[in-house]
Design a protein around this motif. Structure first.
Motif, PDB file in Angstrom:
ATOM      1  N   PHE A  72       0.830  -0.749   0.077  1.00 18.33           N
ATOM      2  CA  PHE A  72       0.387   0.393  -0.140  1.00 18.33           C
ATOM      3  C   PHE A  72       0.454   0.977   0.187  1.00 18.33           C
ATOM      4  O   PHE A  72       1.680   1.526   0.224  1.00 18.33           O
ATOM      5  CB  PHE A  72      -0.712   0.218   1.442  1.00 18.33           C
ATOM      6  N   ILE A  73       0.960   2.026  -1.231  1.00 20.59           N
ATOM      7  CA  ILE A  73       1.780   3.396  -1.041  1.00 20.59           C
ATOM      8  C   ILE A  73       0.894   4.747  -1.933  1.00 20.59           C
ATOM      9  O   ILE A  73      -0.151   5.115  -1.486  1.00 20.59           O
ATOM     10  CB  ILE A  73       2.575   2.699  -2.315  1.00 20.59           C
ATOM     11  N   VAL A  74       1.614   5.731  -1.101  1.00 15.80           N
ATOM     12  CA  VAL A  74       0.506   6.981  -1.517  1.00 15.80           C
ATOM     13  C   VAL A  74       0.748   7.511  -2.387  1.00 15.80           C
ATOM     14  O   VAL A  74       1.855   6.769  -3.160  1.00 15.80           O
ATOM     15  CB  VAL A  74       1.476   7.837  -0.802  1.00 15.80           C
ATOM     16  N   PRO A  75      -0.278   7.500  -3.393  1.00 13.72           N
ATOM     17  CA  PRO A  75      -0.446   8.432  -5.103  1.00 13.72           C
ATOM     18  C   PRO A  75       0.495   9.148  -5.268  1.00 13.72           C
ATOM     19  O   PRO A  75       1.475   9.517  -4.486  1.00 13.72           O
ATOM     20  CB  PRO A  75      -1.685   9.060  -5.008  1.00 13.72           C
ATOM     21  N   ALA A  76       1.159   8.706  -5.995  1.00 13.45           N
ATOM     22  CA  ALA A  76       2.747   8.731  -7.224  1.00 13.45           C
ATOM     23  C   ALA A  76       3.129  10.744  -7.004  1.00 13.45           C
ATOM     24  O   ALA A  76       3.693  11.432  -6.359  1.00 13.45           O
ATOM     25  CB  ALA A  76       3.103   8.721  -8.212  1.00 13.45           C
TER      26      ALA A  76
END
Length: 155
Positions: A72-76
């Motif tokens: 899960f990662i913050v949007p680029a």
């Protein structure tokens, strides 16, 4: 995304003892900071910040038990400097965040969970991330990276 994951896993292999040959890719899911915070504090909601957002959290690796591993990662486009790139996925700061989680994926795939001190996995991920930015000739936005690495290294 698959090509980027291959590129970053190759970097992990070149700067660690992990062999990425045949390694399956984790699923990468971009989520809001609110959703990332909820995922991080799952089962520990009482510890969540009052505003529902942990600002220091950029990504989270979740090893799959009955399914795929997930990052899960913050949007680029929400990472500092994204506006300087035609494609926000080209932002090396976002890529370093993804790289950090891919280090955890390599650790899990090759027995990292058997370490006597799991936090050493964080130290390794911080170190490889710093090397990544250094090889690109970029200043590290995490000025205290070595402090965190050392803290995680000492169990």
């Amino acid at each position: 995304m698959e090509g980027l994951i291959d590129l970053l896993l190759s970097f992990v292999e070149d700067h660690s003892a992990y062999d990425i040959a045949g390694m399956e890719h984790p699923v990468v899911v971009e989520v809001s900071r609110e959703d990332l915070t909820k995922q991080f504090f799952r089962g520990r909601a009482h510890m969540m910040p009052a505003d529902g957002v942990e600002e220091r959290l950029n990504a989270l690796y979740v090893a799959g038990r009955d399914g795929p591993d997930v990052i899960f990662i913050v949007p680029a486009e929400n990472v500092a400097g994204a506006s300087h790139f035609d494609n926000p996925y080209g932002n090396p700061l976002w890529r370093e965040i993804l790289l950090h989680e891919l280090v955890h994926h390599a650790q899990k795939e090759q027995g990292g969970e058997t370490w006597t001190c799991v936090s050493r996995g964080e130290a390794e991920a911080y170190e490889i991330g710093g090397v990544y930015l250094e090889t690109l000739g970029l200043p590290d936005p995490m000025s205290n990276r070595n402090i965190w690495k050392d803290l995680y290294e000492s169990c």
